[in-house]
Design a protein around this motif. Structure first.
Motif, mmCIF file in Angstrom:
data_model
loop_
_atom_site.group_PDB
_atom_site.id
_atom_site.type_symbol
_atom_site.label_atom_id
_atom_site.label_comp_id
_atom_site.label_asym_id
_atom_site.label_seq_id
_atom_site.Cartn_x
_atom_site.Cartn_y
_atom_site.Cartn_z
ATOM 1 N N ASP A 425 -18.946 -2.300 -67.920
ATOM 2 C CA ASP A 425 -18.783 -3.437 -68.827
ATOM 3 C C ASP A 425 -18.601 -4.726 -68.030
ATOM 4 O OD1 ASP A 425 -18.929 -2.196 -71.356
ATOM 5 O OD2 ASP A 425 -16.881 -1.463 -71.151
ATOM 6 N N VAL A 426 -19.307 -5.762 -68.425
ATOM 7 C CA VAL A 426 -19.094 -7.102 -67.875
ATOM 8 C C VAL A 426 -17.954 -7.741 -68.658
ATOM 9 C CG1 VAL A 426 -20.112 -9.367 -67.476
ATOM 10 C CG2 VAL A 426 -21.521 -7.311 -67.254
ATOM 11 N N ALA A 427 -16.973 -8.299 -67.931
ATOM 12 C CA ALA A 427 -15.787 -8.835 -68.605
ATOM 13 C C ALA A 427 -15.261 -10.060 -67.884
ATOM 14 C CB ALA A 427 -14.699 -7.762 -68.673
ATOM 15 N N THR A 428 -14.366 -10.754 -68.562
ATOM 16 C CA THR A 428 -13.522 -11.769 -67.945
ATOM 17 C C THR A 428 -12.073 -11.352 -68.193
ATOM 18 O OG1 THR A 428 -13.389 -13.145 -69.935
ATOM 19 C CG2 THR A 428 -15.181 -13.624 -68.391
ATOM 20 N N ILE A 429 -11.181 -11.833 -67.341
ATOM 21 C CA ILE A 429 -9.739 -11.642 -67.537
ATOM 22 C C ILE A 429 -9.089 -13.008 -67.368
ATOM 23 C CG2 ILE A 429 -7.634 -10.472 -66.782
ATOM 24 C CD1 ILE A 429 -9.353 -8.251 -65.635
ATOM 25 N N CYS A 430 -8.339 -13.454 -68.376
ATOM 26 C CA CYS A 430 -7.737 -14.789 -68.317
ATOM 27 C C CYS A 430 -6.391 -14.736 -67.598
ATOM 28 C CB CYS A 430 -7.582 -15.376 -69.717
ATOM 29 S SG CYS A 430 -6.299 -14.586 -70.714
ATOM 30 N N PHE A 434 -5.513 -11.230 -70.650
ATOM 31 C CA PHE A 434 -6.389 -10.719 -71.702
ATOM 32 C C PHE A 434 -7.775 -10.405 -71.150
ATOM 33 C CE2 PHE A 434 -3.269 -11.954 -74.748
ATOM 34 C CZ PHE A 434 -3.558 -11.225 -75.900
ATOM 35 N N ILE A 435 -8.232 -9.187 -71.450
ATOM 36 C CA ILE A 435 -9.589 -8.775 -71.100
ATOM 37 C C ILE A 435 -10.513 -9.167 -72.250
ATOM 38 C CG2 ILE A 435 -11.101 -6.802 -70.612
ATOM 39 C CD1 ILE A 435 -8.554 -5.313 -69.657
ATOM 40 N N GLU A 436 -11.629 -9.778 -71.916
ATOM 41 C CA GLU A 436 -12.668 -10.037 -72.916
ATOM 42 C C GLU A 436 -13.953 -9.380 -72.436
ATOM 43 O OE1 GLU A 436 -14.855 -13.552 -75.497
ATOM 44 O OE2 GLU A 436 -13.414 -14.105 -73.938
ATOM 45 N N ILE A 437 -14.417 -8.394 -73.172
ATOM 46 C CA ILE A 437 -15.656 -7.714 -72.809
ATOM 47 C C ILE A 437 -16.814 -8.611 -73.207
ATOM 48 C CG2 ILE A 437 -17.068 -5.648 -73.099
ATOM 49 C CD1 ILE A 437 -14.348 -5.142 -71.745
ATOM 50 N N ARG A 438 -17.632 -8.967 -72.225
ATOM 51 C CA ARG A 438 -18.762 -9.855 -72.485
ATOM 52 C C ARG A 438 -20.009 -9.077 -72.871
ATOM 53 N NH1 ARG A 438 -17.807 -14.294 -73.960
ATOM 54 N NH2 ARG A 438 -19.655 -15.239 -73.029
ATOM 55 N N ASP A 439 -20.166 -7.890 -72.299
ATOM 56 C CA ASP A 439 -21.330 -7.069 -72.622
ATOM 57 C C ASP A 439 -21.318 -5.825 -71.749
ATOM 58 O OD1 ASP A 439 -23.664 -6.491 -74.041
ATOM 59 O OD2 ASP A 439 -24.482 -8.493 -73.717
ATOM 60 N N ARG A 440 -22.161 -4.860 -72.111
ATOM 61 C CA ARG A 440 -22.472 -3.783 -71.181
ATOM 62 C C ARG A 440 -23.397 -4.362 -70.118
ATOM 63 N NH1 ARG A 440 -19.775 0.429 -70.345
ATOM 64 N NH2 ARG A 440 -21.581 1.783 -69.946
ATOM 65 N N ILE A 441 -23.254 -3.920 -68.870
ATOM 66 C CA ILE A 441 -24.118 -4.430 -67.801
ATOM 67 C C ILE A 441 -25.585 -4.275 -68.180
ATOM 68 C CG2 ILE A 441 -24.898 -3.957 -65.437
ATOM 69 C CD1 ILE A 441 -21.987 -3.428 -64.697
ATOM 70 N N LYS A 442 -25.906 -3.127 -68.784
ATOM 71 C CA LYS A 442 -27.312 -2.862 -69.121
ATOM 72 C C LYS A 442 -27.771 -3.632 -70.352
ATOM 73 C CE LYS A 442 -26.264 1.364 -71.769
ATOM 74 N NZ LYS A 442 -24.817 1.382 -71.558
ATOM 75 N N ASP A 443 -26.842 -4.275 -71.092
ATOM 76 C CA ASP A 443 -27.218 -4.983 -72.317
ATOM 77 C C ASP A 443 -27.187 -6.499 -72.177
ATOM 78 O OD1 ASP A 443 -27.641 -2.633 -73.710
ATOM 79 O OD2 ASP A 443 -25.579 -2.521 -74.440
ATOM 80 N N VAL A 444 -26.697 -7.015 -71.022
ATOM 81 C CA VAL A 444 -26.688 -8.459 -70.811
ATOM 82 C C VAL A 444 -28.124 -8.979 -70.859
ATOM 83 C CG1 VAL A 444 -26.252 -10.279 -69.127
ATOM 84 C CG2 VAL A 444 -24.554 -8.507 -69.485
ATOM 85 N N ILE A 445 -28.330 -10.075 -71.583
ATOM 86 C CA ILE A 445 -29.662 -10.662 -71.723
ATOM 87 C C ILE A 445 -29.803 -11.783 -70.692
ATOM 88 C CG2 ILE A 445 -31.237 -11.849 -73.303
ATOM 89 C CD1 ILE A 445 -29.502 -10.583 -75.602
ATOM 90 N N LYS A 446 -30.857 -11.710 -69.883
ATOM 91 C CA LYS A 446 -31.091 -12.715 -68.844
ATOM 92 C C LYS A 446 -32.286 -13.565 -69.270
ATOM 93 C CE LYS A 446 -29.250 -9.555 -65.406
ATOM 94 N NZ LYS A 446 -29.531 -8.676 -64.264
ATOM 95 N N THR A 447 -32.004 -14.794 -69.680
ATOM 96 C CA THR A 447 -33.063 -15.660 -70.190
ATOM 97 C C THR A 447 -33.067 -16.975 -69.426
ATOM 98 O OG1 THR A 447 -33.957 -16.751 -72.164
ATOM 99 C CG2 THR A 447 -31.568 -16.484 -72.078
ATOM 100 N N GLY A 448 -34.180 -17.280 -68.774
ATOM 101 C CA GLY A 448 -34.313 -18.524 -68.025
ATOM 102 C C GLY A 448 -33.246 -18.703 -66.970
ATOM 103 N N ALA A 470 -24.869 -7.226 -87.533
ATOM 104 C CA ALA A 470 -25.882 -7.770 -86.634
ATOM 105 C C ALA A 470 -25.899 -7.015 -85.319
ATOM 106 C CB ALA A 470 -25.616 -9.254 -86.376
ATOM 107 N N ALA A 471 -27.096 -6.852 -84.770
ATOM 108 C CA ALA A 471 -27.270 -6.272 -83.448
ATOM 109 C C ALA A 471 -28.239 -7.151 -82.671
ATOM 110 C CB ALA A 471 -27.805 -4.847 -83.537
ATOM 111 N N VAL A 472 -27.919 -7.405 -81.405
ATOM 112 C CA VAL A 472 -28.749 -8.275 -80.577
ATOM 113 C C VAL A 472 -29.124 -7.540 -79.295
ATOM 114 C CG1 VAL A 472 -28.852 -10.448 -79.287
ATOM 115 C CG2 VAL A 472 -27.655 -10.361 -81.480
ATOM 116 N N VAL A 473 -30.395 -7.580 -78.948
ATOM 117 C CA VAL A 473 -30.876 -7.035 -77.678
ATOM 118 C C VAL A 473 -31.841 -8.029 -77.053
ATOM 119 C CG1 VAL A 473 -30.635 -4.628 -78.413
ATOM 120 C CG2 VAL A 473 -32.824 -5.794 -78.719
ATOM 121 N N GLY A 474 -32.070 -7.877 -75.753
ATOM 122 C CA GLY A 474 -33.054 -8.700 -75.077
ATOM 123 C C GLY A 474 -34.426 -8.050 -75.151
ATOM 124 N N VAL A 475 -35.446 -8.851 -75.423
ATOM 125 C CA VAL A 475 -36.824 -8.353 -75.426
ATOM 126 C C VAL A 475 -37.619 -9.154 -74.402
ATOM 127 C CG1 VAL A 475 -36.750 -7.580 -77.829
ATOM 128 C CG2 VAL A 475 -37.491 -9.911 -77.317
#
Length: 560
Positions: A425-430, A434-448, A470-475
């Motif tokens: 999981d990609v995350a930040t910790i403040c 507090f842990i905030e999960i940003r995404d699964r590594i394999k689900d992060v969308i890389k655009t531009g 809602a569900a969002v994926v990168g295409v």
């Protein structure tokens, strides 16, 4: 290694091992008359519960179960499952909780890989089991589980029916003590590729996890989810990480427990009302099912507290549940972590904050619970700062994390690279922790060249009044590399398209909460979004369905 001082124990001192049987004995001591309830079929006291576990141990022993054997269970959430969660490991055997929602071939793989010797099968799965029986390589005997009124079925290699055998078994069993590091449970977790992986936990790990979870749900004032007067009903399958470990907590504390069998939203609402349920846990999908149930319309669920895990808790769902009296609290964990890692506990600073800010933190993954270490690591194994901005892979240490994958040591080494468990999981910790999960590594969308969080987009889009889920994926995109694609289900009578997304997300872009590059330009409205066997969004199947939709010229996709 650090040289510490170890003093000798008295010759007759008892070094008590941390065993699951110690959890069982506590509940009956505190609340012997409290009930275990199964649907509308059965209810009995803790005194009877302990006696039934002894009877089950005698039945299993007569079947041939010995310490070290693996005993599998195919059942819905029931009193029988709860009894197996104690009796099987208390014999020194290993409980394999079979995920009955996997495909038949996956179930076959897990049973052979776990080397199941004995299987307890609900009559609903008798036909499924019969189709696997000839290919099972280690199973010797089976035991039939049947509800009252169900038709009698034939089960291959069966020793008989559960209740009938318990009724004739002796009500006492002398459970031995043994090494607390003995394996108690195993189950299988599925990934995006390959066969399911076997996760396993020891008695010591399960006892420590139980104590930690009890301290969090019962002692932290900002959460205060579950005390000894609460009524507990799991809405997470018992085959999924022991129903998140809560049945062990509930039993240790002597709570009234209500088991709903196969999940049916109407039945869940009925049980909540009839049995005065106050505490549960589930994934967001189940909350949506409950709120959408016919029996839930106009219902005030005031006093019902739910832990939400398995996937991100959308703000819109939090608000919808609260409007009907349900208090949701986010938590984080995974199959490999037993599962509790963090919970949305509000510190003194946040308790003085506005309600809106408090909710912002209540839907995050939360603060690590006692005895858990959490850190962020980059791809080179270097630690990152906890400033709420730097993103990295969340890595963990705790006394109850699985130490390996069953018979797959090479995958275990990957899991534990650099001496920390890698979550994927990609995350930040403040700075507040507090842990905030940003995404699964394999689900992060890389655009531009920008990283876009699919979880963040799903949360923001689900706040639109027309959107149910809602569900969002990168295409793939020839210009930008990838672009976000949205799949949504809608509330009855509503409409939604790419222009609606753009207008809805515009304020979040203007406030700097979302990059303009993250605004999706394609949306598909569907009747159902694919889910995994435990109710999470199935991003792998979603991508496949989107490819099929894009290839089908007869299907209208809204595109800006």
């Amino acid at each position: 290694m650090l040289q510490t001082r170890i003093l000798p124990s008295a010759e007759n001192a008892h070094a008590a091992p941390l065993l699951i049987k110690s959890l069982l004995l506590s509940g009956v001591r505190y609340e012997s008359s409290r009930e275990i309830v199964y649907r509308d079929q059965l209810r009995y006291s803790y005194t009877t519960f302990v006696e039934r576990i002894a009877r089950l141990a005698n039945v299993l022993t007569q079947m041939g179960v010995k310490a070290g054997d693996t005993v599998a269970v195919m059942d819905w959430d029931s009193h029988r499952y709860l009894e197996c969660m104690f009796a099987v490991p208390m014999l020194g055997a290993v409980l394999h909780t079979i995920n009955v929602r996997l495909s038949p071939q996956q179930i076959l793989y897990t049973m052979n890989h776990a080397e199941d010797r004995f299987v307890l099968v609900n009559s609903e799965f008798a036909e499924l089991y019969a189709g696997l029986a000839d290919e099972l390589t280690t199973v010797e005997r089976t035991l039939l589980l049947a509800d009252a009124g169900q038709e009698a079925v034939e089960l291959v290699d069966s020793v008989g029916e559960y209740e009938a055998l318990l009724a004739s078994a002796a009500p006492h069993y002398a459970f031995a003590e043994f090494d607390e590091n003995s394996v108690a449970t195993t189950f299988y977790t599925t990934g995006t590729t390959g066969n399911p992986k076997g996760v396993y936990f020891t008695h010591r790990q399960l006892v420590l996890h139980t104590l930690a979870m009890a301290s969090v749900v019962g002692s932290v004032d900002s959460v205060r989810l579950c005390g000894t007067d609460d009524v507990y009903m799991p809405i997470t399958p018992m085959f999924h990480v022991h129903a998140w470990g809560m049945p062990y907590v509930a039993t240790m504390l002597g709570l009234k427990q209500v088991y709903p069998g196969r999940y049916d939203p109407e039945v869940l609402v009925e049980l909540w009302e009839r049995e005065s349920v106050t505490f549960s846990h589930c994934v967001p999908t189940i909350v949506q099912m409950i709120l959408g149930a016919k029996a839930a319309q106009g219902k005030d669920f005031k006093g019902w507290k739910l832990i939400i895990g398995g996937s991100a808790l959308p703000r819109a769902l939090y608000d919808a549940a609260l409007a009907q009296g349900i208090q949701l609290t986010a938590a984080y964990g995974m199959s490999e972590t037993c599962p509790l890692i963090s919970a949305a506990m509000l510190n003194e600073q946040l308790q003085a904050a506005s309600e809106d800010e408090q909710i912002t933190y209540r839907i995050k993954a939360g603060i690590p619970v006692p005895m858990v270490e959490a850190a962020l690591m980059d791809a080179d194994g270097q630690f990152l700062v906890h400033d709420g901005k730097q993103q990295g892979e969340l890595v963990l240490r705790a006394p109850w994390l699985t130490q390996n994958y069953l018979r797959e040591p090479e995958k275990g080494e990957e899991l534990w690279a650099h001496g920390w468990m890698h979550t994927g999981d990609v995350a930040t910790i403040c700075t507040m922790g507090f842990i905030e999960i940003r995404d699964r590594i394999k689900d992060v969308i890389k655009t531009g060249g920008e990283w876009v969080s699919s979880l963040e987009l799903e949360d923001l889009i689900s706040r639109h009044p027309a959107v149910r889920e809602a569900a969002v994926v990168g295409v793939p995109d020839p210009q930008w590399g990838e672009r976000p694609f949205v799949m949504v289900t809608l509330h009855p009578g509503q409409q939604f398209d790419a222009r609606a997304i753009k207008e809805h997300l515009k304020p979040f872009v203007e406030q700097g909460l979302l990059s303009k590059w993250a605004v999706p330009t394609q949306v598909a409205v569907v009747t159902e979004i694919p889910k995994t066997s435990v109710g999470k969004l199935d991003k792998k199947r979603i991508r496949v369905e989107i490819e099929q939709l894009q290839a089908d010229s007869s299907v209208f996709l809204s595109t800006l």
